[in-house]
Design a protein around this motif. Structure first.
Motif, PDB file in Angstrom:
ATOM      1  N   ASP A 247     -36.764  83.003 -74.583  1.00 60.24           N
ATOM      2  CA  ASP A 247     -37.870  82.038 -74.654  1.00 60.24           C
ATOM      3  C   ASP A 247     -37.403  80.711 -75.243  1.00 60.24           C
ATOM      4  O   ASP A 247     -37.788  79.643 -74.767  1.00 60.24           O
ATOM      5  CB  ASP A 247     -39.018  82.587 -75.507  1.00 60.24           C
ATOM      6  N   LEU A 248     -36.580  80.797 -76.267  1.00 62.39           N
ATOM      7  CA  LEU A 248     -36.068  79.573 -76.888  1.00 62.39           C
ATOM      8  C   LEU A 248     -35.175  78.798 -75.928  1.00 62.39           C
ATOM      9  O   LEU A 248     -35.260  77.571 -75.845  1.00 62.39           O
ATOM     10  CB  LEU A 248     -35.318  79.905 -78.181  1.00 62.39           C
ATOM     11  N   GLU A 249     -34.335  79.509 -75.188  1.00 59.72           N
ATOM     12  CA  GLU A 249     -33.463  78.838 -74.209  1.00 59.72           C
ATOM     13  C   GLU A 249     -34.294  78.185 -73.101  1.00 59.72           C
ATOM     14  O   GLU A 249     -34.001  77.057 -72.679  1.00 59.72           O
ATOM     15  CB  GLU A 249     -32.462  79.831 -73.620  1.00 59.72           C
ATOM     16  N   GLU A 250     -35.326  78.870 -72.660  1.00 63.74           N
ATOM     17  CA  GLU A 250     -36.212  78.318 -71.636  1.00 63.74           C
ATOM     18  C   GLU A 250     -36.922  77.066 -72.165  1.00 63.74           C
ATOM     19  O   GLU A 250     -37.055  76.062 -71.468  1.00 63.74           O
ATOM     20  CB  GLU A 250     -37.240  79.372 -71.230  1.00 63.74           C
ATOM     21  N   ARG A 251     -37.349  77.124 -73.398  1.00 66.62           N
ATOM     22  CA  ARG A 251     -38.024  75.988 -74.034  1.00 66.62           C
ATOM     23  C   ARG A 251     -37.074  74.793 -74.139  1.00 66.62           C
ATOM     24  O   ARG A 251     -37.440  73.661 -73.841  1.00 66.62           O
ATOM     25  CB  ARG A 251     -38.513  76.411 -75.415  1.00 66.62           C
ATOM     26  N   ILE A 252     -35.842  75.048 -74.549  1.00 66.96           N
ATOM     27  CA  ILE A 252     -34.840  73.987 -74.660  1.00 66.96           C
ATOM     28  C   ILE A 252     -34.581  73.350 -73.303  1.00 66.96           C
ATOM     29  O   ILE A 252     -34.527  72.115 -73.182  1.00 66.96           O
ATOM     30  CB  ILE A 252     -33.534  74.525 -75.283  1.00 66.96           C
ATOM     31  N   ASP A 253     -34.433  74.162 -72.260  1.00 62.89           N
ATOM     32  CA  ASP A 253     -34.205  73.640 -70.913  1.00 62.89           C
ATOM     33  C   ASP A 253     -35.370  72.751 -70.459  1.00 62.89           C
ATOM     34  O   ASP A 253     -35.163  71.683 -69.891  1.00 62.89           O
ATOM     35  CB  ASP A 253     -33.992  74.777 -69.911  1.00 62.89           C
ATOM     36  N   ALA A 254     -36.595  73.189 -70.734  1.00 62.12           N
ATOM     37  CA  ALA A 254     -37.774  72.415 -70.348  1.00 62.12           C
ATOM     38  C   ALA A 254     -37.829  71.093 -71.112  1.00 62.12           C
ATOM     39  O   ALA A 254     -38.146  70.039 -70.544  1.00 62.12           O
ATOM     40  CB  ALA A 254     -39.044  73.227 -70.593  1.00 62.12           C
ATOM     41  N   LEU A 255     -37.497  71.134 -72.399  1.00 61.26           N
ATOM     42  CA  LEU A 255     -37.508  69.910 -73.195  1.00 61.26           C
ATOM     43  C   LEU A 255     -36.408  68.945 -72.753  1.00 61.26           C
ATOM     44  O   LEU A 255     -36.622  67.729 -72.697  1.00 61.26           O
ATOM     45  CB  LEU A 255     -37.372  70.244 -74.683  1.00 61.26           C
ATOM     46  N   LYS A 256     -35.233  69.476 -72.422  1.00 63.56           N
ATOM     47  CA  LYS A 256     -34.147  68.618 -71.921  1.00 63.56           C
ATOM     48  C   LYS A 256     -34.550  67.953 -70.611  1.00 63.56           C
ATOM     49  O   LYS A 256     -34.258  66.771 -70.396  1.00 63.56           O
ATOM     50  CB  LYS A 256     -32.866  69.432 -71.719  1.00 63.56           C
ATOM     51  N   ALA A 257     -35.219  68.700 -69.742  1.00 63.61           N
ATOM     52  CA  ALA A 257     -35.679  68.131 -68.472  1.00 63.61           C
ATOM     53  C   ALA A 257     -36.703  67.022 -68.723  1.00 63.61           C
ATOM     54  O   ALA A 257     -36.691  65.984 -68.059  1.00 63.61           O
ATOM     55  CB  ALA A 257     -36.280  69.214 -67.583  1.00 63.61           C
ATOM     56  N   GLU A 258     -37.566  67.210 -69.700  1.00 61.69           N
ATOM     57  CA  GLU A 258     -38.568  66.192 -70.027  1.00 61.69           C
ATOM     58  C   GLU A 258     -37.915  64.949 -70.623  1.00 61.69           C
ATOM     59  O   GLU A 258     -38.296  63.826 -70.315  1.00 61.69           O
ATOM     60  CB  GLU A 258     -39.627  66.760 -70.977  1.00 61.69           C
ATOM     61  N   VAL A 259     -36.896  65.137 -71.459  1.00 59.99           N
ATOM     62  CA  VAL A 259     -36.160  63.997 -72.015  1.00 59.99           C
ATOM     63  C   VAL A 259     -35.501  63.211 -70.885  1.00 59.99           C
ATOM     64  O   VAL A 259     -35.568  61.971 -70.851  1.00 59.99           O
ATOM     65  CB  VAL A 259     -35.112  64.468 -73.059  1.00 59.99           C
ATOM     66  N   ALA A 260     -34.883  63.897 -69.949  1.00 61.32           N
ATOM     67  CA  ALA A 260     -34.238  63.227 -68.814  1.00 61.32           C
ATOM     68  C   ALA A 260     -35.266  62.448 -67.994  1.00 61.32           C
ATOM     69  O   ALA A 260     -34.995  61.325 -67.547  1.00 61.32           O
ATOM     70  CB  ALA A 260     -33.513  64.248 -67.937  1.00 61.32           C
TER      71      ALA A 260
END
Length: 64
Positions: free
Chosen positions: A29-42
């Motif tokens: 869940d944490l890895e999925e959250r990080i991926d989603a946040l990185k995509a939003e930052v991009a």
């Protein structure tokens, strides 16, 4: 076209996300959250670049 009215304040859900307890979340869940946040930052960085490019072009157009 966006469904959001032009002058309405954007939804800043990150304020809610920042308050969530991460202790109970799984590694996945944490890895999925990080991926989603990185995509939003991009996505935000791309929007900033686009705005910067637009401003630069406008400044060139109106320089005397």
């Amino acid at each position: 076209m966006d469904d959001q009215p032009l002058n309405e304040k954007p939804d800043m859900t990150l304020g809610f996300l920042a308050k969530q307890d991460l202790y109970g979340m799984s590694v996945g869940d944490l890895e999925e959250r990080i991926d989603a946040l990185k995509a939003e930052v991009a996505r935000c960085e791309a929007a900033l670049k686009d705005r910067g490019d637009t401003r630069s072009e406008a400044e060139k157009l109106f320089k005397f």
